[in-house]
Structures are given as structure tokens and as C-alpha cells.
Design a protein around this motif. Structure first.
Motif, PDB file in Angstrom:
ATOM      1  N   ILE A 228       0.846  -1.196   0.000  1.00  0.00           N
ATOM      2  CA  ILE A 228       0.000   0.000   0.000  1.00  0.00           C
ATOM      3  C   ILE A 228       0.877   1.240   0.000  1.00  0.00           C
ATOM      4  O   ILE A 228       1.680   1.460   0.907  1.00  0.00           O
ATOM      5  CB  ILE A 228      -0.920   0.018   1.240  1.00  0.00           C
ATOM      6  CG1 ILE A 228      -1.831  -1.209   1.244  1.00  0.00           C
ATOM      7  CG2 ILE A 228      -1.738   1.302   1.297  1.00  0.00           C
ATOM      8  CD1 ILE A 228      -2.660  -1.354   2.507  1.00  0.00           C
ATOM      9  N   ASP A 229       0.740   2.058  -1.032  1.00  0.00           N
ATOM     10  CA  ASP A 229       1.496   3.303  -1.101  1.00  0.00           C
ATOM     11  C   ASP A 229       0.783   4.450  -0.396  1.00  0.00           C
ATOM     12  O   ASP A 229       1.409   5.421   0.020  1.00  0.00           O
ATOM     13  CB  ASP A 229       1.745   3.699  -2.566  1.00  0.00           C
ATOM     14  CG  ASP A 229       2.632   2.688  -3.286  1.00  0.00           C
ATOM     15  OD1 ASP A 229       3.560   2.166  -2.634  1.00  0.00           O
ATOM     16  OD2 ASP A 229       2.394   2.425  -4.472  1.00  0.00           O
ATOM     17  N   GLY A 230      -0.540   4.339  -0.295  1.00  0.00           N
ATOM     18  CA  GLY A 230      -1.289   5.401   0.357  1.00  0.00           C
ATOM     19  C   GLY A 230      -2.782   5.136   0.321  1.00  0.00           C
ATOM     20  O   GLY A 230      -3.247   4.169  -0.292  1.00  0.00           O
ATOM     21  N   TYR A 231      -3.519   5.983   1.020  1.00  0.00           N
ATOM     22  CA  TYR A 231      -4.971   5.885   1.112  1.00  0.00           C
ATOM     23  C   TYR A 231      -5.607   7.159   0.568  1.00  0.00           C
ATOM     24  O   TYR A 231      -5.081   8.262   0.777  1.00  0.00           O
ATOM     25  CB  TYR A 231      -5.429   5.744   2.571  1.00  0.00           C
ATOM     26  CG  TYR A 231      -4.912   4.543   3.306  1.00  0.00           C
ATOM     27  CD1 TYR A 231      -5.675   3.388   3.413  1.00  0.00           C
ATOM     28  CD2 TYR A 231      -3.673   4.570   3.931  1.00  0.00           C
ATOM     29  CE1 TYR A 231      -5.211   2.295   4.119  1.00  0.00           C
ATOM     30  CE2 TYR A 231      -3.199   3.484   4.631  1.00  0.00           C
ATOM     31  CZ  TYR A 231      -3.966   2.349   4.718  1.00  0.00           C
ATOM     32  OH  TYR A 231      -3.512   1.260   5.413  1.00  0.00           O
ATOM     33  N   ARG A 232      -6.762   7.014  -0.051  1.00  0.00           N
ATOM     34  CA  ARG A 232      -7.607   8.176  -0.294  1.00  0.00           C
ATOM     35  C   ARG A 232      -8.781   8.071   0.670  1.00  0.00           C
ATOM     36  O   ARG A 232      -9.441   7.038   0.730  1.00  0.00           O
ATOM     37  CB  ARG A 232      -8.131   8.235  -1.726  1.00  0.00           C
ATOM     38  CG  ARG A 232      -8.726   9.611  -2.056  1.00  0.00           C
ATOM     39  CD  ARG A 232      -9.394   9.650  -3.400  1.00  0.00           C
ATOM     40  NE  ARG A 232     -10.789   9.200  -3.306  1.00  0.00           N
ATOM     41  CZ  ARG A 232     -11.658   9.322  -4.307  1.00  0.00           C
ATOM     42  NH1 ARG A 232     -11.287   9.855  -5.451  1.00  0.00           N
ATOM     43  NH2 ARG A 232     -12.891   8.887  -4.167  1.00  0.00           N
ATOM     44  N   LEU A 233      -9.009   9.128   1.416  1.00  0.00           N
ATOM     45  CA  LEU A 233     -10.081   9.121   2.399  1.00  0.00           C
ATOM     46  C   LEU A 233     -11.114  10.184   2.089  1.00  0.00           C
ATOM     47  O   LEU A 233     -10.779  11.322   1.736  1.00  0.00           O
ATOM     48  CB  LEU A 233      -9.523   9.390   3.806  1.00  0.00           C
ATOM     49  CG  LEU A 233      -8.730   8.254   4.429  1.00  0.00           C
ATOM     50  CD1 LEU A 233      -7.245   8.552   4.299  1.00  0.00           C
ATOM     51  CD2 LEU A 233      -9.086   8.109   5.890  1.00  0.00           C
ATOM     52  N   ASP A 234     -12.375   9.797   2.209  1.00  0.00           N
ATOM     53  CA  ASP A 234     -13.497  10.718   2.139  1.00  0.00           C
ATOM     54  C   ASP A 234     -14.248  10.625   3.458  1.00  0.00           C
ATOM     55  O   ASP A 234     -14.534   9.524   3.934  1.00  0.00           O
ATOM     56  CB  ASP A 234     -14.431  10.354   0.978  1.00  0.00           C
ATOM     57  CG  ASP A 234     -13.822  10.674  -0.373  1.00  0.00           C
ATOM     58  OD1 ASP A 234     -14.189  11.701  -0.946  1.00  0.00           O
ATOM     59  OD2 ASP A 234     -12.969   9.884  -0.840  1.00  0.00           O
ATOM     60  N   VAL A 235     -14.556  11.764   4.055  1.00  0.00           N
ATOM     61  CA  VAL A 235     -15.224  11.804   5.348  1.00  0.00           C
ATOM     62  C   VAL A 235     -16.409  12.753   5.258  1.00  0.00           C
ATOM     63  O   VAL A 235     -16.291  13.863   4.722  1.00  0.00           O
ATOM     64  CB  VAL A 235     -14.266  12.285   6.457  1.00  0.00           C
ATOM     65  CG1 VAL A 235     -15.003  12.439   7.766  1.00  0.00           C
ATOM     66  CG2 VAL A 235     -13.103  11.309   6.603  1.00  0.00           C
ATOM     67  N   TRP A 236     -17.559  12.300   5.784  1.00  0.00           N
ATOM     68  CA  TRP A 236     -18.755  13.135   5.831  1.00  0.00           C
ATOM     69  C   TRP A 236     -19.034  13.482   7.292  1.00  0.00           C
ATOM     70  O   TRP A 236     -19.200  12.577   8.132  1.00  0.00           O
ATOM     71  CB  TRP A 236     -19.940  12.405   5.219  1.00  0.00           C
ATOM     72  CG  TRP A 236     -19.869  12.252   3.727  1.00  0.00           C
ATOM     73  CD1 TRP A 236     -20.512  13.011   2.790  1.00  0.00           C
ATOM     74  CD2 TRP A 236     -19.130  11.257   2.981  1.00  0.00           C
ATOM     75  NE1 TRP A 236     -20.227  12.561   1.515  1.00  0.00           N
ATOM     76  CE2 TRP A 236     -19.372  11.482   1.605  1.00  0.00           C
ATOM     77  CE3 TRP A 236     -18.293  10.205   3.355  1.00  0.00           C
ATOM     78  CZ2 TRP A 236     -18.809  10.708   0.605  1.00  0.00           C
ATOM     79  CZ3 TRP A 236     -17.711   9.430   2.362  1.00  0.00           C
ATOM     80  CH2 TRP A 236     -17.979   9.686   1.000  1.00  0.00           C
ATOM     81  N   VAL A 237     -19.075  14.772   7.607  1.00  0.00           N
ATOM     82  CA  VAL A 237     -19.239  15.247   8.978  1.00  0.00           C
ATOM     83  C   VAL A 237     -20.570  15.965   9.113  1.00  0.00           C
ATOM     84  O   VAL A 237     -20.914  16.808   8.275  1.00  0.00           O
ATOM     85  CB  VAL A 237     -18.084  16.204   9.353  1.00  0.00           C
ATOM     86  CG1 VAL A 237     -18.271  16.745  10.767  1.00  0.00           C
ATOM     87  CG2 VAL A 237     -16.739  15.495   9.223  1.00  0.00           C
ATOM     88  N   ASP A 238     -21.328  15.629  10.176  1.00  0.00           N
ATOM     89  CA  ASP A 238     -22.650  16.240  10.339  1.00  0.00           C
ATOM     90  C   ASP A 238     -22.570  17.547  11.132  1.00  0.00           C
ATOM     91  O   ASP A 238     -21.479  18.011  11.502  1.00  0.00           O
ATOM     92  CB  ASP A 238     -23.625  15.248  10.986  1.00  0.00           C
ATOM     93  CG  ASP A 238     -23.299  14.940  12.446  1.00  0.00           C
ATOM     94  OD1 ASP A 238     -22.415  15.606  13.034  1.00  0.00           O
ATOM     95  OD2 ASP A 238     -23.945  14.038  13.016  1.00  0.00           O
ATOM     96  N   GLU A 239     -23.722  18.131  11.419  1.00  0.00           N
ATOM     97  CA  GLU A 239     -23.778  19.426  12.094  1.00  0.00           C
ATOM     98  C   GLU A 239     -23.278  19.362  13.536  1.00  0.00           C
ATOM     99  O   GLU A 239     -22.973  20.396  14.139  1.00  0.00           O
ATOM    100  CB  GLU A 239     -25.210  19.957  12.087  1.00  0.00           C
ATOM    101  CG  GLU A 239     -26.200  19.053  12.802  1.00  0.00           C
ATOM    102  CD  GLU A 239     -27.618  19.576  12.768  1.00  0.00           C
ATOM    103  OE1 GLU A 239     -28.493  18.968  13.420  1.00  0.00           O
ATOM    104  OE2 GLU A 239     -27.853  20.592  12.084  1.00  0.00           O
ATOM    105  N   ASN A 240     -23.168  18.156  14.085  1.00  0.00           N
ATOM    106  CA  ASN A 240     -22.658  17.987  15.434  1.00  0.00           C
ATOM    107  C   ASN A 240     -21.155  17.705  15.453  1.00  0.00           C
ATOM    108  O   ASN A 240     -20.603  17.328  16.483  1.00  0.00           O
ATOM    109  CB  ASN A 240     -23.396  16.836  16.129  1.00  0.00           C
ATOM    110  CG  ASN A 240     -24.880  17.107  16.276  1.00  0.00           C
ATOM    111  OD1 ASN A 240     -25.282  18.198  16.678  1.00  0.00           O
ATOM    112  ND2 ASN A 240     -25.703  16.119  15.931  1.00  0.00           N
TER     113      ASN A 240
END
Length: 297
Positions: A228-240
Motif C-alpha cells: 500500500i502506497d497510500g490511502y484516499r479518504l473521504d469523510v462526511w461530517v454532520d452538524e454535530n
């Protein structure tokens, strides 16, 4: 009992993937991303700090992996991670389809650093009526005689790697974090952030309050061993300021892997109990039976 052994091996692979999929814990202290002061970094840092105050949640996770790594699977359940990881979940998917005797769903319990899998009546028929198999990753690694495997397995399955705050911390190691946009997810307004973390980024020291130097070294070793050379991360954050969805994609020597987990009911009470001893057989005992059968055959 070749069929039941295959069921146990397949289930163990599934549960291991459940833990190692989260093996992206590269730390972060709110000062990652090369110290950039962008609004995106500030927002992810706030979410990481907020999530650190939470120690349990319900979740649904989906992994898509090459067949050589076990295939696809879905995990649904609850977990707590304040001091030691405790999980109660159900595993399903193609990862269990290699043997027709395997159940369509496998209940999995993780408690006191040991994983337990309930494999059903087909398994019980060849295990003295016991439906549960216990699996100690460190014991298996020691049996194999490969310390690097032991380190990788323990790191992939420890509490830090199931902690969503640590996954946000990984994102904070990215040199660039972007706000993809404001979106609606399951009826709620969320902010979508994205970043990429390489092996070099994971070698950084920005997340000292999340990782020890030993843990960081083990992460880099695990990445290297899997190609593994690296990760792509997607994060969804709510109003809290809580992560309601985290998506990882990365490439390994065996092909691409995609892992997504959705969280809900943060702070929920999680009670995980060890299965009755009389209903459980140790995975190492199964391996010994297999070895004996091969020697006699």
C-alpha cells in the motif's frame, strides 16, 4: 471435517478483514496537513476532537476486495473502544461463499483481544456440537512464526483502528484536505472532506498525541507489507461535528480495496459477552486437527 475447517478459515478471514480494513490509523492532532490553516483542516480537526469524546457507536460497513483477499463483505453491529475494543457484529457477503456449508451470515464477537465466530449447525456437526470458534490473532501469528504478521494483525484489530476519531486523524496527515461540498446524507446536511495520505505522510510526527512511535512504525510496516502506497479518504461530517460516513480506497499487491463505514447512534450502550466455553472451540485446536489429519492421510 474438511468442510467445517473451510468454514472456520473463511469466517476468520472475513473478521480479520473487518479489523485490518481500518488499518489506516496514521494519527493527527489537529495540526496535520503540513500545518495548513485552511477551513477544511480546521473543520476536520474539530470533528476529530469532538469524536474523541465519543467511545461507542452502531455501524454498517462494506468492504470490496479481490477474491484473493476474501472478496466482498458487509458488517453490521455495534462497538465500543474507550479502553479495549469490544464489538458485536454480523458478517455477510461473498467472503463466506467459498464453501457451501458456510452460513449466509456469521455473528462475530470481539472481546478481550479475542474474536469469536458462530458458525452454525454444519460446523457443530464436526466440532463436538460446538457452534462457536475462538480466534486469537496473536496466537495464530506466533504459530506461523512471523513476528511481522503478529504486529500487523494486532495493529489492525486494536481499538485505535476502530475509533472513528483515529480515522479523522489519518485524514489530518494529508498534505491537502479539500471540502468537496455540502451534501445531504440520509436526510441530514453534511460536509464532505477528502484527502490522500501516503506512506511518507504516515511517517510524519504530527499525530504524536494519537500514536506512539512504535505504533506509527507498525503502520508503515503494515502498509509496506501489503504493497500500500497510500490511502484516499473521504469523510462526511454532520452538524454535530461527528463523522457519519468514512470511505477509504487503496491499492494492494493483490488489487484495489474499498472500505466504507457509516456510523449512527454515537454513545450508544454496547454490551458484549464472551460465548459460553462449552459452546466454543479454539481455532488453534482446529489447526492442530487439520495438521493431524494431513499427517495421517
Amino acid at each position: 471435517m474438511p468442510s467445517t475447517r473451510k468454514v472456520a478459515l473463511g469466517a476468520a478471514t472475513a473478521a480479520l478483514l473487518a479489523g485490518s480494513a481500518a488499518c489506516g490509523d496514521a494519527g493527527g492532532s489537529g495540526e496535520g496537513g503540513g500545518g495548513q490553516g485552511s477551513a477544511a483542516i480546521d473543520a476536520v480537526s474539530l470533528a476529530a476532537e469532538t469524536t474523541r469524546e465519543v467511545t461507542s457507536a452502531e455501524f454498517v460497513a462494506i468492504m470490496r476486495a479481490p477474491e484473493s483477499m476474501g472478496g466482498d463483505m458487509e458488517m453490521t453491529g455495534s462497538m465500543a473502544w474507550e479502553t479495549e475494543l469490544a464489538m458485536d457484529l454480523t458478517v455477510s457477503g461473498s467472503v463466506l461463499e467459498a464453501d457451501p456449508a458456510a452460513p449466509e451470515e456469521v455473528p462475530v464477537v470481539w472481546v478481550d483481544d479475542v474474536m469469536y465466530m458462530e458458525l452454525g449447525e454444519a460446523f457443530a456437526a464436526g466440532s463436538g456440537g460446538r457452534t462457536w470458534v475462538s480466534f486469537d490473532p496473536m496466537a495464530l501469528a506466533e504459530e506461523i512464526g512471523d513476528e511481522s504478521v503478529a504486529g500487523t494483525m494486532s495493529f489492525g484489530l486494536d481499538s485505535a483502528n476502530q475509533d472513528p476519531a483515529q480515522q479523522l486523524a489519518l485524514l489530518l496527515e494529508s498534505p491537502e484536505i479539500e471540502l468537496v461540498g455540502e451534501e445531504t446524507l440520509d436526510g441530514a446536511e453534511v460536509s464532505h472532506y477528502r484527502g490522500t495520505v501516503t506512506t511518507e505522510d504516515a511517517l510524519g510526527s504530527g499525530g504524536a498525541d494519537f500514536l506512539t512511535e512504535e505504533e506509527r512504525a507498525r503502520l508503515v510496516d503494515a502498509m509496506s507489507e501489503q504493497g500500500i502506497d497510500g490511502y484516499r479518504l473521504d469523510v462526511w461530517v454532520d452538524e454535530n461535528d461527528l463523522p457519519v460516513r468514512i470511505h477509504q480506497t487503496y491499492s494492494t499487491d493483490q488489487g484495489p480495496v474499498e472500505y466504507e463505514v457509516a456510523y449512527r447512534d454515537f454513545g450508544t450502550e454496547v454490551v458484549v459477552e464472551t460465548p459460553p466455553a462449552e459452546e466454543t472451540i479454539d481455532f488453534m485446536q482446529l489447526l492442530q486437527q487439520l495438521r493431524t489429519g494431513l499427517e495421517q492421510g
